[in-house]
Design an enzyme around this catalytic site. Structure first.
Site, PDB file in Angstrom:
ATOM      1  N   LYS A 111     -13.978  -0.312   4.777  1.00  0.00           N
ATOM      2  CA  LYS A 111     -14.486  -0.978   3.567  1.00  0.00           C
ATOM      3  C   LYS A 111     -15.659  -1.902   3.896  1.00  0.00           C
ATOM      4  CE  LYS A 111     -10.316   0.445   2.578  1.00  0.00           C
ATOM      5  NZ  LYS A 111      -9.793   1.432   1.695  1.00  0.00           N
ATOM      6  N   TRP A 133       0.859  -1.189   0.000  1.00  0.00           N
ATOM      7  CA  TRP A 133       0.000   0.000   0.000  1.00  0.00           C
ATOM      8  C   TRP A 133       0.895   1.238   0.000  1.00  0.00           C
ATOM      9  CZ3 TRP A 133      -2.267   2.620   4.857  1.00  0.00           C
ATOM     10  CH2 TRP A 133      -3.174   3.622   4.488  1.00  0.00           C
ATOM     11  N   ASP A 186      -1.887  -6.213   8.514  1.00  0.00           N
ATOM     12  CA  ASP A 186      -2.786  -5.136   8.112  1.00  0.00           C
ATOM     13  C   ASP A 186      -4.054  -5.793   7.565  1.00  0.00           C
ATOM     14  OD1 ASP A 186      -4.088  -2.972   7.103  1.00  0.00           O
ATOM     15  OD2 ASP A 186      -2.382  -2.137   6.012  1.00  0.00           O
TER      16      ASP A 186
END
Ligand code: LMR
Length: 399
Positions: free
Chosen positions: A248, A132, A213
């Site tokens: 999300k 990311w 993560d």
């Protein structure tokens, strides 16, 4: 006065600056496939029905707006632990899990980064190549030194497991290794359950500290299966970190709601760790914002809302799977001279297309199609309406 003469222009954020550019683009047919935000077939980011109902209940039962505890409420901690670790592991780990509500997954990573820099002082923190785009910045801001380990094979557009394991075996004890728990961002290439077991066992042998993560739980296979990696580490007994996000899977992007979980070795250690996590929180933002956390509490503590949520996550996930398949088929039908079947192998919202930076810029400048310069696309941004335009643009790029 020249106080700011020394301030230089910072580089634009590789992901969020593209949405700024997209908003400023006057082309009515512009398409945003950059930032990782889910949209439905109409191109809109839905507010989940369970969230609307939870917000209604919150309005009907207002609470005083005093500060939350630095780590958020115990109720939030218990509910989010259960989603992350599952009931059995949550029970067996008990007080060994230190949890704090954080402003999104980014807040969780920064709290972890500060905690690690001040209390563990590793030589390096290891990130997957690629990772990311914000990982490096977050950990550097916390005074850690990011390095990368091999993860992805650019030829096959899939995981390079051999190179990955080889690198993990060389990482020294005491260093921190950041892993994507599911729906790897940006590649969509995930580990199988057997591979997770192997990596968890390796962490114990090698002595490096895992930080998982976990921002896309539910967007890969389902909420339980996507937690396999996290639970493999929890079952292995190794101390580790998990950053969790509800941006999300609950569509709570702007509410900024997440958690940092630190799995420690025993209750006494957990007490010391919790005290330092509080320092990290207090010196960054004092205590978390309440609204998103209350939504999570309402939904996860109510059987009806919770099963509604599970179904709504499943709907988002099936749309992503459907779009991946439609996209790959449309590319093949358009006679594009490249095999896009890898799209069906990848998990979550992101796909690494293998497009170069020049191709990403050409898509943006010539077609108003916004993808990240690394070649990452958010497949959830593809709709029935915009698919033909995307396919034609890619065809013109590759022909
Ligand atoms: C992304 O990767 O696009 C998302 O996680 C949003 C962000 O903050 O970058």
């Amino acid at each position: 006065m020249a106080h700011f003469d020394s301030v230089t222009q910072a580089p634009a954020d590789p992901i969020l600056s593209l949405t700024e550019a997209f908003k400023a683009d006057s082309n009515p047919e512009k398409i945003n496939l950059s930032v990782g935000v889910f949209v439905d077939d109409n191109g809109k980011t839905p507010t989940l029905k369970c969230v609307l109902e939870a917000e209604k209940r919150i309005q009907e039962n207002p609470i005083p707006k005093g500060y939350l505890p630095m780590t958020g409420t115990p109720k939030y901690a218990a509910l989010t632990q259960e989603i992350c670790f599952g009931k059995d592991l949550q029970e067996s780990l008990g007080k060994r899990i230190v949890t704090a509500q954080t402003p999104g997954g980014t807040g969780a990573l920064r709290v972890a980064g500060d905690f690690i820099a001040k209390n563990i002082e590793p030589e390096n923190i290891w990130l997957s190549n690629p990772t990311w785009a914000n990982h490096g910045g977050i950990f550097k801001a916390a005074s850690l030194a990011p390095q990368s380990y091999n993860y992805f094979d650019k030829e096959t557009l899939g995981l390079d497991y051999e190179a990955f394991i080889k690198d993990l075996k060389e990482i020294p004890a005491g260093d921190v290794v950041v892993l994507h728990a599911c729906c790897h961002n940006p590649t969509g290439a995930d580990l199988s359950p057997e591979q997770w077991d192997e990596v968890a066992a390796l962490a114990t042998v090698q002595g490096w500290i895992p930080l998982l993560d976990f921002a896309y739980q539910g967007f890969g296979t389902d909420l339980e299966t996507d937690a396999y990696g996290v639970r493999a580490f929890a079952a292995s007994g190794v101390p580790f970190f998990v950053s969790q996000s509800f941006s999300k899977n609950l569509g709570l992007y702007h509410d900024r709601v997440g958690a940092i979980h630190v799995v420690t070795s025993n209750d006494e250690e957990a007490g010391r760790v919790a005290s330092q996590v509080k320092i990290s929180i207090r010196t960054n933002y004092s205590n978390p914002p309440a609204h998103g956390g209350r939504i999570v509490e309402e939904i996860l503590s109510d059987d009806t809302l919770r099963s509604q949520w599970v179904n709504e996550v499943a709907d988002m996930r099936s749309r992503i799977h459907k779009v991946r398949a439609n996209f790959a088929t449309a590319m093949a039908e358009a006679g594009i001279n490249r095999d896009f079947s890898f799209l069906n192998e990848q998990n979550g919202m992101f796909s690494f297309t293998g497009f170069t930076k020049e191709q990403a810029i050409a898509l943006r400048e010539e077609h108003s199609i916004y993808i990240v310069d690394s070649g990452r696309i958010n497949v959830a941004g593809i709709t029935e309406a915009n698919l033909p335009k995307i396919v034609q643009a890619i065809k013109s790029l590759l022909d």
